[in-house]
Design a protein around this motif. Structure first.
Motif, PDB file in Angstrom:
ATOM      1  N   ASP A   1       0.635  -1.463  -0.308  1.00  0.00           N
ATOM      2  CA  ASP A   1      -0.103  -0.172  -0.226  1.00  0.00           C
ATOM      3  C   ASP A   1       0.442   1.567   0.117  1.00  0.00           C
ATOM      4  N   TYR A   2       2.353   1.119   0.265  1.00  0.00           N
ATOM      5  CA  TYR A   2       3.002   2.272   0.747  1.00  0.00           C
ATOM      6  C   TYR A   2       4.161   2.144  -0.153  1.00  0.00           C
ATOM      7  N   SER A   3       4.606   1.410  -1.129  1.00  0.00           N
ATOM      8  CA  SER A   3       5.462   1.672  -2.102  1.00  0.00           C
ATOM      9  C   SER A   3       7.218   1.171  -1.185  1.00  0.00           C
ATOM     10  N   VAL A   4       6.431   0.731  -0.028  1.00  0.00           N
ATOM     11  CA  VAL A   4       8.055   0.882   0.826  1.00  0.00           C
ATOM     12  C   VAL A   4       7.818  -0.300   1.505  1.00  0.00           C
ATOM     13  N   MET A   5       8.864  -1.016   2.542  1.00  0.00           N
ATOM     14  CA  MET A   5       9.285  -2.215   2.845  1.00  0.00           C
ATOM     15  C   MET A   5       9.970  -2.326   3.921  1.00  0.00           C
TER      16      MET A   5
ATOM     17  N   GLY B   1      14.146   3.993  17.020  1.00  0.00           N
ATOM     18  CA  GLY B   1      14.636   4.306  17.879  1.00  0.00           C
ATOM     19  C   GLY B   1      13.574   3.498  19.502  1.00  0.00           C
ATOM     20  N   MET B   2      13.406   2.258  18.176  1.00  0.00           N
ATOM     21  CA  MET B   2      12.409   1.230  19.165  1.00  0.00           C
ATOM     22  C   MET B   2      12.766  -0.313  19.790  1.00  0.00           C
ATOM     23  N   ASP B   3      12.313  -0.220  20.919  1.00  0.00           N
ATOM     24  CA  ASP B   3      12.999  -1.731  21.470  1.00  0.00           C
ATOM     25  C   ASP B   3      12.710  -2.249  20.288  1.00  0.00           C
ATOM     26  N   THR B   4      13.215  -3.822  20.711  1.00  0.00           N
ATOM     27  CA  THR B   4      12.869  -5.222  19.825  1.00  0.00           C
ATOM     28  C   THR B   4      13.089  -6.554  20.297  1.00  0.00           C
ATOM     29  N   CYS B   5      12.236  -7.051  19.701  1.00  0.00           N
ATOM     30  CA  CYS B   5      12.289  -9.022  20.057  1.00  0.00           C
ATOM     31  C   CYS B   5      12.202  -9.782  18.458  1.00  0.00           C
ATOM     32  N   TYR B   6      13.652 -10.613  18.663  1.00  0.00           N
ATOM     33  CA  TYR B   6      13.824 -11.066  17.689  1.00  0.00           C
ATOM     34  C   TYR B   6      12.911 -12.604  18.386  1.00  0.00           C
ATOM     35  N   ILE B   7      12.228 -13.810  17.885  1.00  0.00           N
ATOM     36  CA  ILE B   7      11.552 -14.637  17.504  1.00  0.00           C
ATOM     37  C   ILE B   7      12.038 -15.350  16.374  1.00  0.00           C
ATOM     38  N   HIS B   8      13.104 -16.669  17.145  1.00  0.00           N
ATOM     39  CA  HIS B   8      13.925 -17.409  15.698  1.00  0.00           C
ATOM     40  C   HIS B   8      12.430 -18.696  15.267  1.00  0.00           C
TER      41      HIS B   8
ATOM     42  N   PHE C   1       9.324   2.851   6.534  1.00  0.00           N
ATOM     43  CA  PHE C   1       7.925   2.130   6.946  1.00  0.00           C
ATOM     44  C   PHE C   1       6.775   1.976   8.281  1.00  0.00           C
ATOM     45  N   PHE C   2       8.219   2.669   9.015  1.00  0.00           N
ATOM     46  CA  PHE C   2       7.981   2.325  10.147  1.00  0.00           C
ATOM     47  C   PHE C   2       7.872   3.493  10.930  1.00  0.00           C
ATOM     48  N   ARG C   3       8.200   4.237  10.356  1.00  0.00           N
ATOM     49  CA  ARG C   3       7.982   5.928  10.295  1.00  0.00           C
ATOM     50  C   ARG C   3       6.059   6.109   9.875  1.00  0.00           C
ATOM     51  N   LEU C   4       5.761   5.432   8.872  1.00  0.00           N
ATOM     52  CA  LEU C   4       4.406   5.703   8.680  1.00  0.00           C
ATOM     53  C   LEU C   4       3.258   5.342   9.553  1.00  0.00           C
ATOM     54  N   LEU C   5       4.231   4.257  10.070  1.00  0.00           N
ATOM     55  CA  LEU C   5       3.205   3.811  11.425  1.00  0.00           C
ATOM     56  C   LEU C   5       3.454   4.470  12.452  1.00  0.00           C
ATOM     57  N   LEU C   6       4.269   4.550  13.165  1.00  0.00           N
ATOM     58  CA  LEU C   6       4.515   6.294  13.725  1.00  0.00           C
ATOM     59  C   LEU C   6       3.804   7.050  13.808  1.00  0.00           C
ATOM     60  N   GLN C   7       4.142   7.955  12.858  1.00  0.00           N
ATOM     61  CA  GLN C   7       3.112   9.094  12.573  1.00  0.00           C
ATOM     62  C   GLN C   7       1.448   8.927  11.950  1.00  0.00           C
ATOM     63  N   LYS C   8       1.523   8.075  11.710  1.00  0.00           N
ATOM     64  CA  LYS C   8       0.141   7.586  11.350  1.00  0.00           C
ATOM     65  C   LYS C   8      -0.690   7.654  12.701  1.00  0.00           C
ATOM     66  N   TYR C   9       0.026   6.714  13.498  1.00  0.00           N
ATOM     67  CA  TYR C   9      -1.304   6.377  14.628  1.00  0.00           C
ATOM     68  C   TYR C   9      -0.405   7.358  16.150  1.00  0.00           C
TER      69      TYR C   9
END
Length: 245
Positions: free
Chosen positions: A165-169, A208-215, A175-183
């Motif tokens: 939907d956003y032509s970016v992945m 600047g987000m914390d992350t959780c990696y799940i294998h 793509f992360f900023r789009l989510l942060l800004q939208k909401y």
């Protein structure tokens, strides 16, 4: 709650899926379907190779258009590829037919799609404890919107962003900023949960987000270079809840 906002990847994190897109039987059936609408391919190999070339063409076009300082992580709209498969043989498909062709391809290529054990319980518990849930997925809307409904996942999320939907992945920080800004989300109040060290972890860290990696069973090979805030080396939704809540 440890975080206010929980941002999830979809495939390989919440959803276990296996697709086979390069086999002869799939493309023989697609060739027959296209032939019904006047787009006749001589062989399944011809159609398969044409599909691959079209995908590459759209990806290259996307990269060429990225002159705005973002990372080179463009996303295509796969329905355009399925439309062009008709046009290559002189047929003029409606938008609806192109979408249906893409969805037929998805169904035929999917060996299975299912939730990992414990996913509904995890999402329900996070919601009941006051967490806001969002989905950020590298995916195609003509596939994923319907799969979310089929798996009954939509109800858990306050927001869903699908890359086509956003032509970016991911891992493009945009793509992360789009989510942060939208909401109107604050990175320091948010955590990204995903199964890909590069797309999910490094991308989220850049904003600047914390992350959780799940294998998971369909994660890329693990290198440890992602240096996530939390790391789980197996798909265990109970352990995940204890880690991030």
């Amino acid at each position: 709650m440890r975080y206010k906002n929980y941002i999830f990847d979809l495939y390989g994190t919440l959803v276990d899926i296996h697709t086979e897109e390069d086999n002869q039987e799939l493309w023989e059936k697609m060739r027959l379907f296209y032939g019904y609408y006047g787009a006749v391919y001589r062989s399944w190999e011809e159609m398969w190779k044409t599909y691959g070339a079209l995908v590459e063409k759209y990806r290259e076009q996307g990269e060429a258009m990225r002159n705005d300082g973002h990372e080179a992580c463009p996303e295509i709209q796969i329905q355009l590829v399925f439309a062009d498969l008709f046009k290559e043989k002189g047929a003029q498909p409606s938008e609806e037919l192109a979408v249906h062709a893409g969805q037929m391809f998805r169904v035929l290529s999917t060996e299975y799609i299912r939730l990992y054990p414990g996913v509904p319980k995890l999402l329900d518990r996070l919601t009941r404890q006051g967490g806001n849930l969002y989905l950020l997925s590298n995916a195609q809307r003509i596939f994923t919107a319907y799969e979310l409904a089929f798996l009954e996942l939509e109800k858990y999320f306050k927001g869903i962003l699908i890359s086509s939907d956003y032509s970016v992945m991911k891992p493009d920080p945009e793509f992360f900023r789009l989510l942060l800004q939208k909401y109107d989300l604050k990175p320091e109040e948010s955590i990204m949960i995903g199964n890909d060290e590069i797309c999910d972890i490094k991308g989220a860290q850049k904003v600047g987000m914390d992350t959780c990696y799940i294998h998971s069973n369909i994660s890329p090979e693990y290198t440890g270079k992602g240096k996530a805030t939390y790391t789980l080396m197996k798909t265990d939704m109970e352990k995940l809840f204890q880690t991030i809540s």
